[in-house]
Design a protein around this motif. Structure first.
Motif, PDB file in Angstrom:
ATOM      1  N   SER A   1      83.197   0.801 -58.728  1.00 29.02           N
ATOM      2  CA  SER A   1      82.702  -0.120 -57.699  1.00 29.02           C
ATOM      3  C   SER A   1      81.899   0.730 -56.714  1.00 29.02           C
ATOM      4  CB  SER A   1      83.870  -0.813 -56.984  1.00 29.02           C
ATOM      5  OG  SER A   1      83.404  -1.656 -55.940  1.00 29.02           O
ATOM      6  N   PRO A   2      80.655   1.072 -57.067  1.00 30.58           N
ATOM      7  CA  PRO A   2      79.935   2.108 -56.314  1.00 30.58           C
ATOM      8  C   PRO A   2      79.618   1.693 -54.881  1.00 30.58           C
ATOM      9  CG  PRO A   2      78.907   1.664 -58.449  1.00 30.58           C
ATOM     10  CD  PRO A   2      79.878   0.563 -58.197  1.00 30.58           C
ATOM     11  N   MET A   3      79.987   2.549 -53.938  1.00 34.58           N
ATOM     12  CA  MET A   3      79.692   2.249 -52.539  1.00 34.58           C
ATOM     13  C   MET A   3      78.201   2.142 -52.289  1.00 34.58           C
ATOM     14  SD  MET A   3      82.398   4.288 -50.127  1.00 34.58           S
ATOM     15  CE  MET A   3      82.312   5.797 -51.079  1.00 34.58           C
ATOM     16  N   LYS A   4      77.412   2.947 -52.995  1.00 31.33           N
ATOM     17  CA  LYS A   4      75.987   2.917 -52.701  1.00 31.33           C
ATOM     18  C   LYS A   4      75.358   1.571 -53.035  1.00 31.33           C
ATOM     19  CE  LYS A   4      73.732   4.872 -56.773  1.00 31.33           C
ATOM     20  NZ  LYS A   4      74.088   6.161 -57.334  1.00 31.33           N
ATOM     21  N   VAL A   5      75.904   0.866 -54.018  1.00 29.49           N
ATOM     22  CA  VAL A   5      75.396  -0.467 -54.322  1.00 29.49           C
ATOM     23  C   VAL A   5      75.538  -1.382 -53.109  1.00 29.49           C
ATOM     24  CG1 VAL A   5      75.925  -2.545 -55.650  1.00 29.49           C
ATOM     25  CG2 VAL A   5      75.653  -0.359 -56.825  1.00 29.49           C
ATOM     26  N   PHE A   6      76.692  -1.326 -52.456  1.00 27.15           N
ATOM     27  CA  PHE A   6      76.923  -2.170 -51.281  1.00 27.15           C
ATOM     28  C   PHE A   6      76.097  -1.690 -50.087  1.00 27.15           C
ATOM     29  CE2 PHE A   6      80.638  -2.510 -54.006  1.00 27.15           C
ATOM     30  CZ  PHE A   6      80.788  -3.879 -54.100  1.00 27.15           C
ATOM     31  N   GLU A   7      75.895  -0.391 -49.979  1.00 25.41           N
ATOM     32  CA  GLU A   7      75.059   0.120 -48.891  1.00 25.41           C
ATOM     33  C   GLU A   7      73.606  -0.295 -49.095  1.00 25.41           C
ATOM     34  OE1 GLU A   7      75.913   4.262 -48.929  1.00 25.41           O
ATOM     35  OE2 GLU A   7      77.851   4.030 -47.920  1.00 25.41           O
ATOM     36  N   TYR A   8      73.116  -0.218 -50.333  1.00 27.05           N
ATOM     37  CA  TYR A   8      71.782  -0.736 -50.632  1.00 27.05           C
ATOM     38  C   TYR A   8      71.664  -2.194 -50.176  1.00 27.05           C
ATOM     39  CZ  TYR A   8      70.769   3.094 -54.057  1.00 27.05           C
ATOM     40  OH  TYR A   8      70.528   4.285 -54.694  1.00 27.05           O
ATOM     41  N   MET A   9      72.637  -3.005 -50.576  1.00 30.54           N
ATOM     42  CA  MET A   9      72.601  -4.431 -50.250  1.00 30.54           C
ATOM     43  C   MET A   9      72.676  -4.645 -48.741  1.00 30.54           C
ATOM     44  SD  MET A   9      75.165  -5.674 -53.308  1.00 30.54           S
ATOM     45  CE  MET A   9      75.317  -7.387 -52.768  1.00 30.54           C
ATOM     46  N   SER A  10      73.530  -3.899 -48.077  1.00 29.52           N
ATOM     47  CA  SER A  10      73.699  -4.051 -46.637  1.00 29.52           C
ATOM     48  C   SER A  10      72.391  -3.842 -45.894  1.00 29.52           C
ATOM     49  CB  SER A  10      74.758  -3.060 -46.139  1.00 29.52           C
ATOM     50  OG  SER A  10      74.849  -3.067 -44.736  1.00 29.52           O
ATOM     51  N   HIS A  11      71.580  -2.918 -46.369  1.00 26.40           N
ATOM     52  CA  HIS A  11      70.313  -2.616 -45.700  1.00 26.40           C
ATOM     53  C   HIS A  11      69.154  -3.474 -46.214  1.00 26.40           C
ATOM     54  CE1 HIS A  11      72.594   0.917 -44.395  1.00 26.40           C
ATOM     55  NE2 HIS A  11      71.728   1.009 -43.434  1.00 26.40           N
ATOM     56  N   GLY A  12      69.472  -4.439 -47.063  1.00 20.01           N
ATOM     57  CA  GLY A  12      68.431  -5.340 -47.539  1.00 20.01           C
ATOM     58  C   GLY A  12      67.444  -4.690 -48.486  1.00 20.01           C
ATOM     59  N   CYS A  13      67.897  -3.676 -49.240  1.00 16.08           N
ATOM     60  CA  CYS A  13      67.007  -2.972 -50.160  1.00 16.08           C
ATOM     61  C   CYS A  13      66.963  -3.690 -51.505  1.00 16.08           C
ATOM     62  CB  CYS A  13      67.501  -1.547 -50.384  1.00 16.08           C
ATOM     63  SG  CYS A  13      67.568  -0.512 -48.908  1.00 16.08           S
ATOM     64  N   PRO A  14      65.796  -4.067 -51.993  1.00 16.32           N
ATOM     65  CA  PRO A  14      65.711  -4.650 -53.337  1.00 16.32           C
ATOM     66  C   PRO A  14      66.090  -3.599 -54.377  1.00 16.32           C
ATOM     67  CG  PRO A  14      63.517  -4.260 -52.449  1.00 16.32           C
ATOM     68  CD  PRO A  14      64.473  -3.991 -51.338  1.00 16.32           C
ATOM     69  N   MET A  15      66.972  -3.962 -55.288  1.00 12.79           N
ATOM     70  CA  MET A  15      67.625  -2.985 -56.160  1.00 12.79           C
ATOM     71  C   MET A  15      67.442  -3.324 -57.633  1.00 12.79           C
ATOM     72  SD  MET A  15      71.737  -2.022 -56.232  1.00 12.79           S
ATOM     73  CE  MET A  15      72.088  -3.640 -55.571  1.00 12.79           C
ATOM     74  N   ILE A  16      67.260  -2.271 -58.433  1.00 12.50           N
ATOM     75  CA  ILE A  16      67.392  -2.369 -59.883  1.00 12.50           C
ATOM     76  C   ILE A  16      68.661  -1.611 -60.236  1.00 12.50           C
ATOM     77  CG2 ILE A  16      66.294  -2.047 -62.128  1.00 12.50           C
ATOM     78  CD1 ILE A  16      63.649  -1.573 -60.636  1.00 12.50           C
ATOM     79  N   ALA A  17      69.561  -2.252 -60.970  1.00 15.18           N
ATOM     80  CA  ALA A  17      70.850  -1.650 -61.295  1.00 15.18           C
ATOM     81  C   ALA A  17      71.126  -1.790 -62.783  1.00 15.18           C
ATOM     82  CB  ALA A  17      71.972  -2.315 -60.495  1.00 15.18           C
ATOM     83  N   SER A  18      72.037  -0.977 -63.260  1.00  8.67           N
ATOM     84  CA  SER A  18      72.420  -1.017 -64.664  1.00  8.67           C
ATOM     85  C   SER A  18      73.213  -2.283 -64.973  1.00  8.67           C
ATOM     86  CB  SER A  18      73.263   0.203 -65.021  1.00  8.67           C
ATOM     87  OG  SER A  18      72.493   1.381 -64.919  1.00  8.67           O
ATOM     88  N   ASP A  19      72.885  -2.889 -66.091  1.00  9.19           N
ATOM     89  CA  ASP A  19      73.574  -4.108 -66.517  1.00  9.19           C
ATOM     90  C   ASP A  19      74.850  -3.703 -67.248  1.00  9.19           C
ATOM     91  OD1 ASP A  19      74.302  -6.631 -67.164  1.00  9.19           O
ATOM     92  OD2 ASP A  19      72.606  -7.059 -68.475  1.00  9.19           O
ATOM     93  N   LEU A  20      75.916  -3.491 -66.469  1.00 11.96           N
ATOM     94  CA  LEU A  20      77.216  -3.096 -66.989  1.00 11.96           C
ATOM     95  C   LEU A  20      78.244  -4.156 -66.621  1.00 11.96           C
ATOM     96  CD1 LEU A  20      77.190   0.673 -65.939  1.00 11.96           C
ATOM     97  CD2 LEU A  20      76.592  -0.298 -68.171  1.00 11.96           C
ATOM     98  N   PRO A  21      79.221  -4.412 -67.491  1.00 14.73           N
ATOM     99  CA  PRO A  21      80.197  -5.472 -67.200  1.00 14.73           C
ATOM    100  C   PRO A  21      80.861  -5.327 -65.845  1.00 14.73           C
ATOM    101  CG  PRO A  21      80.413  -4.766 -69.472  1.00 14.73           C
ATOM    102  CD  PRO A  21      79.429  -3.827 -68.833  1.00 14.73           C
ATOM    103  N   VAL A  22      81.257  -4.121 -65.461  1.00 13.65           N
ATOM    104  CA  VAL A  22      81.969  -3.961 -64.197  1.00 13.65           C
ATOM    105  C   VAL A  22      81.064  -4.234 -63.007  1.00 13.65           C
ATOM    106  CG1 VAL A  22      81.552  -1.467 -63.913  1.00 13.65           C
ATOM    107  CG2 VAL A  22      83.660  -2.499 -63.010  1.00 13.65           C
TER     108      VAL A  22
END
Length: 379
Positions: free
Chosen positions: A282-303
């Motif tokens: 549950s990567p913290m950086k994913v939530f930090e990206y989202m918190s700052h309104g950064c458009p993100m490309i992420a890996s399509d993984l089940p978790v």
């Protein structure tokens, strides 16, 4: 409540577990609890400044004589002795199974788990902890981890598991002057923040840089050794390695990025390849990206799909398909409206569901009532 938080790592440190622990202690303090953190010594920086937390809760440093099971057990006993000098906590919370086990008769316990532990000695340490009569809750960071934990310890019967993903703090006011970054002033900036360990997809980031020579790529984080290794492998002059930065200043980088990447591979390793956590992350950086309104490309993984949804709060692409990632990046480069929409939705979801303050309430929900019923009062 008086909460003793037990952490099995150094403080401060360059590792993500230190960020998580300090954010949780800060959130407990913000919720009105009296929290004391028991940690190992770390670097010489002031931990409150380094992590940018708002509350100066007590931190009691307890060294480990050596990094073996006997050393961890010795440290656990030292924590128990140190704790006996002060008021008994109402709740012992933490991620350190050795110290939690040593304190299982001192106060009710909450065990937070981020991966299945196969490295403990004796091998039944975690099973003993999960079977402790005073264990009131287990906190798992993903539903995938909760399922695997229940399966591994099915003989113990139903475990009191609460699933609480990692989180982010809402960003503060944007700096008046943006953080100066190297590169071309008119180039779109793609950012990656995090360690450069195996499994983090750094090779994919460098391949994207080769495909997009008009875009500047910025990688923030990594040990000196890992950064040097990837810099040698990088043949693109528009890739900038910024090295490790204190968590307190990362918001200045997020504010300068037009697109961010979370290119996790299917196997994600911790420092020194000591553990593989891709199934449960549950990567913290994913939530930090989202918190700052950064458009993100992420890996399509089940978790990651427990939180991320393609074309809703990010673009999801298979980690082993560079062409798909290049197509997603090209779409975000050319479609500013899509960038704004994905970034805004990600930020909205963090503010509504994934703040540290909200997580503190979730992991402690109902525990105060249980302790009051058991003791008649809670200090």
């Amino acid at each position: 409540m008086r909460i003793a938080y037990l952490h099995g790592g150094g403080m401060p440190s360059p590792f993500a577990n230190g960020v998580h622990v300090m954010r949780m202690c800060d959130a407990f303090a913000a919720a009105g609890h009296e929290v004391t953190l028991y940690s190992m010594p770390g670097s010489d920086e002031d931990p409150y400044t380094y992590y940018g937390v708002r509350h100066r809760f007590p931190i009691r440093l307890v060294a480990c004589p050596d990094y073996t099971s006997s050393g961890y057990w010795k440290r656990a006993k030292d924590i128990r002795t140190l704790m006996a000098d002060g008021p008994t906590p109402d709740l012992v919370y933490g991620r350190d199974p050795y110290a939690l086990t040593a304190l299982r008769n001192v106060a009710p316990l909450v065990y937070e788990i981020h991966q299945l532990r196969e490295d403990l000695s004796p091998a039944d340490t975690e099973e003993e902890l999960l079977g402790a009569p005073r264990l009131v809750r287990v906190v798992a960071i993903t539903h995938a981890l909760a399922r695997d934990l229940r399966e591994k310890y099915a003989a113990l019967g139903p475990l009191p598991i609460v699933v609480a993903p990692d989180c982010a703090d809402p960003p503060g006011p944007a700096p008046v002057e943006g953080l100066p970054l190297p590169g071309r002033p008119d180039a779109l900036r793609v950012g990656y923040v995090g360690h450069l360990y195996d499994g983090r997809g750094i090779g994919l980031v460098l391949e994207l840089a080769e495909r997009f020579p008009s875009v500047d790529f910025h990688l923030v984080g990594g040990t000196d050794e890992d950064r040097t290794r990837w810099q040698r492998a990088c043949g693109s002059p528009h890739v900038y390695f910024h090295g490790h930065r204190p968590p307190a200043v990362l918001g200045e980088y997020y504010a300068r990025f037009d697109v961010v990447l979370a290119p996790y591979e299917r196997k994600v390793y911790t420092w020194g390849r000591l553990g593989e956590t891709g199934r449960w992350a549950s990567p913290m950086k994913v939530f930090e990206y989202m918190s700052h309104g950064c458009p993100m490309i992420a890996s399509d993984l089940p978790v990651l799909r427990e939180v991320l949804h393609d074309r809703v709060n990010c673009l999801l692409r298979p980690p082993e398909d560079p062409d798909a990632w290049a197509g997603a990046l090209d779409e975000l480069i050319t479609d500013s409206a899509l960038r704004r929409r994905l970034g805004a939705e990600g930020r909205r979801q963090v503010l509504e569901r994934y703040t540290w303050r909200r997580r503190a309430d979730v992991v402690l929900s109902g525990i105060g009532d249980q302790l009051t019923a058991r003791t008649g009062s809670v200090g």
